[in-house]
Structure formats: C-alpha cells, structure tokens
Design a protein around this motif. Sequence first.
Motif, PDB file in Angstrom:
ATOM      1  N   ASP A 228       0.843  -1.194   0.000  1.00 25.85           N
ATOM      2  CA  ASP A 228       0.000   0.000   0.000  1.00 25.85           C
ATOM      3  C   ASP A 228       0.886   1.256   0.000  1.00 25.85           C
ATOM      4  O   ASP A 228       1.902   1.309   0.702  1.00 25.85           O
ATOM      5  CB  ASP A 228      -0.882  -0.030   1.269  1.00 25.85           C
ATOM      6  N   ASP A 230       0.560   4.102   1.397  1.00 26.63           N
ATOM      7  CA  ASP A 230       0.732   4.739   2.706  1.00 26.63           C
ATOM      8  C   ASP A 230       1.287   3.793   3.762  1.00 26.63           C
ATOM      9  O   ASP A 230       2.113   4.183   4.573  1.00 26.63           O
ATOM     10  CB  ASP A 230      -0.618   5.271   3.217  1.00 26.63           C
ATOM     11  N   SER A 241      -3.875   2.568  -3.055  1.00 31.53           N
ATOM     12  CA  SER A 241      -4.299   2.204  -1.700  1.00 31.53           C
ATOM     13  C   SER A 241      -4.856   0.790  -1.713  1.00 31.53           C
ATOM     14  O   SER A 241      -6.038   0.581  -1.991  1.00 31.53           O
ATOM     15  CB  SER A 241      -5.367   3.176  -1.206  1.00 31.53           C
ATOM     16  N   GLY A 246      -9.070   1.952   0.728  1.00 32.91           N
ATOM     17  CA  GLY A 246      -9.075   2.251  -0.707  1.00 32.91           C
ATOM     18  C   GLY A 246     -10.386   1.872  -1.372  1.00 32.91           C
ATOM     19  O   GLY A 246     -10.718   2.403  -2.436  1.00 32.91           O
TER      20      GLY A 246
END
Length: 425
Positions: A228, A230, A241, A246
């Motif tokens: 991912d 982040d 995401s 997401g």
Amino acid sequence: MPNTVLIGAQWGDEGKGKIIDVLAGQVDIVVRYQGGNNAGHTVKIGDEHYVLHLIPSGILRDDQVCVIGNGLVVNPSALLDEIAEVEAAGKKVQGRLFVSDRAHIVFPYHRALDAAREALLAEGSKIGTTGRGIGPCYSDKVTRTGLRAGDLLTSDYPALLQSRLVEANKVLAAMGGETLDEKAVLADYLAVAERMRPYIKDTVTYLGDAIRQGQTVLFEGAQGTMLDIDFGTYPFVTSSSATAGGACTGSGVPPHKIDRVVGVIKAYTTRVGEGPFPTELFDADGERMRDAGGEYGATTGRPRRCGWFDAVVGRYAAMINGVDFWAMTKLDVLDTFETLRVCTAYEYEGERLTEMPASVNILEKCKPVYTDVPGWCEPTSHITRYEDLPARARSYVEYLCELMGGQLGILSVGPKRESTLRVGL
Ligand code: IMP
C-alpha cells in the motif's frame, strides 16, 4: 452476503483470485478499486487455469456484474485483450463489465517512463516494478495531467493525447529513455478509445443506485497491505491504496455501506520485487516453498521470494484493514515441513519490536524472533472439512489467527475451487 471488502494482508499474491471467485457467487456485483494490470489474479476452475489482470475475478461466474472502479489505472489495450480471452472461455462480458469514467488511462508513455525511471535508479534503490506503467500513471493523476476513461469519449481527446505525447517524449528524451512514435500511438489509441466505448460508465452512480436497491457488492483488493502506498514498505510499494480504506475512495461507495472485511493471507510469506522482507529464506526451505507453491509471479513470471509466516505483518494488516475474517491460503504447501517457524516480533538493535516500523531503513535491519511449531507431515489437499485436517495443521492455523486477531473464515488447501474449506464465512 453482506457488502464485503477483500484485501491482501501481505505483499500481494496471497491467492485472492481464488477466494474472490468463491465469494463472488454470493454477491450481485464485484468491484475492483485500485491498481491496474500489475495485478495477476489466478483462478483454477476444473482443469482450466485463468489469470486476470484487470477484470474482477467475478467475471468467471455467470451472472455477476463486474466494475473497474475510479481508483484504478486502466491500460485499455490490455483490457481489450483480456476481454477477448474471457469471451474465448465462453463468458459473456459486454453488459457485465463496466469501467468507471473516472478511472485513469495507462498509455504507452507511462510504461516507457516506468522503464526509464527504474533504469535511472541505483542498484538497491530500484523498486522492481512490474513495468506496466502503474506508478507514472498514478503520478499523472496526482499531478493532474492524467487522462481518464471518460475523456476517451470526448471530442477533445485527440488533442489532449497529442499534447501529452509531446510532453512525455521530452521527458523520456531527457531521461535517456526510449521515445515513442507519436503518430502511431495516437492512431492506435484513437481506435482503442472507440472499442472501449461500450464499457465506460458512471460507475459511481451505478453502484450508489445498486446498493440503495439492495444489491450486494464484493470489493476486490489487488496487491497487498505491505504494498500500500501509505502503509506498505515505502518506497518499495505500489502506487495505490491496496488496503480496505481504498475501497471507498476507489469506488465512490461510502464507508457505512461496507459491512465487513476479509483478509487473505498465505500460510507463509512471499514477495516479488525489491524491498525488505524480514522472514525471507535463502536456503533449501525457501526453495521448497517456491517449488511446492509454484511461487512465480502471475504477471511477470519472476520467481517470488519466500519466507516463514510473519505475524507482525499479519497483526498490522488486521489493524489497518479491520479484518473480521481471515481467508488463509496455501496451507498444503507446508505439508512436508517437520518444523514451521512463525515470526512473532522483530529484534532491532537490541530492542524488541512488536509493531511494524514506518521506515524501511529500520525494517531492513530487523531480525525475526521465531517460535517453532511442529509440522503435520501429511497431505492435506484432498481434505474438504476443517475438522478432518491433521490436529497439528489446525493448531498451526489457529495459532496464527490468535497472534493476529480475527476469526478464520476460509482455509484453502489447494488451487481448485473444491479445495476451499468454509469455516466461519
Ligand atoms: P508496480 O505496482 O508495477 O509499480 O510495482 C511496485 C511493486 O509492487 C513491485 O515490488 C512489484 O513487484 C509489486 N507488485 C505490483 N503488483 C503486484 C501484485 O499484484 N502482486 C505482488 N506484487 C506486486
């Protein structure tokens, strides 16, 4: 079935395609919400073997509608090829597959930029991307220079694409990458746009209406939590995401319409591409997992890196995604191991870490802290009821669930649809 998000809990390749295929039979609509044709979802039905890169795996069922949500980046020529393959397998696609008019389009210059950027990175800093142009396409989305599926159908499209091509060629030339034949790409992609027309739709409104009318949705995650943008091992991640959050931004469906989250997790760990992987094995055990598990990338064919189960990753994925049920896959790959190692924490410069560090510089130096558990040393692939598994196999699975938190929902002991034991789901 309640509206369900299904995510990968590790570095992708957890066997999501198979679990989605099983669950898709119980919903009306299957939605992909992020990524692109960097994903490769493998589904085995009888003796047939299908690998889907963009189309949700629900297409292999007969009635489900499949949506490619706004959160994806879509390579239209790859999508059209995939549609042809699915049709050749006897499945109807037109009228069952919709591409969001807000999804971004991957053009050949994105792939060229992907290759040029990787080539410029020093050894050790390369991401090991799939080379599908995913990162550069998401970069354009964020820099607000991308073209979306809806744009393909407007009269401005030829001029927009032309100007993007001119700009991309300047960047490619400056990077020492391969430039593109602007005329040829333009001609190809004008034709491609026309062929995409029947599939492009306002999927946000379509999904909103469908849910209001009581239709049920399965959100199909691609890649995995540790990739991912982040929460993964940044920068060795993909550009979208891949976690449960997401599903909302990538489809336009609000959070309160989602009822539960299923985390797909392999009974051991694999990773393709570069980046830290604390439980990676470089010995015969790793080879054994790769051979028994057929651990070669579904998209690129690259050998996957293999290692022991990492419960720090599992716990982290449970927290970020809010995993209600686990779908654990490929247990049978461990059938021949006398002892199995489970990583329960990391050791970093003399300190014990039980949570995932944010920095890859720390993660790279983490040593796994293992608990050894006995293997079951008998085949499991033929088993169709959880209770019939060897006691040690059940203990292993239950131990992993206990370490991560969350309930076991599905256990997969082989590649076929039949080798899927429904436990609590
Ligand atoms: P990209 O998504 O092609 O930009 O690649 C970035 C990283 O994500 C690389 O390490 C890839 O190997 C990895 N990756 C991308 N898609 C998948 C997937 O579907 N399964 C596993 N790894 C993936």
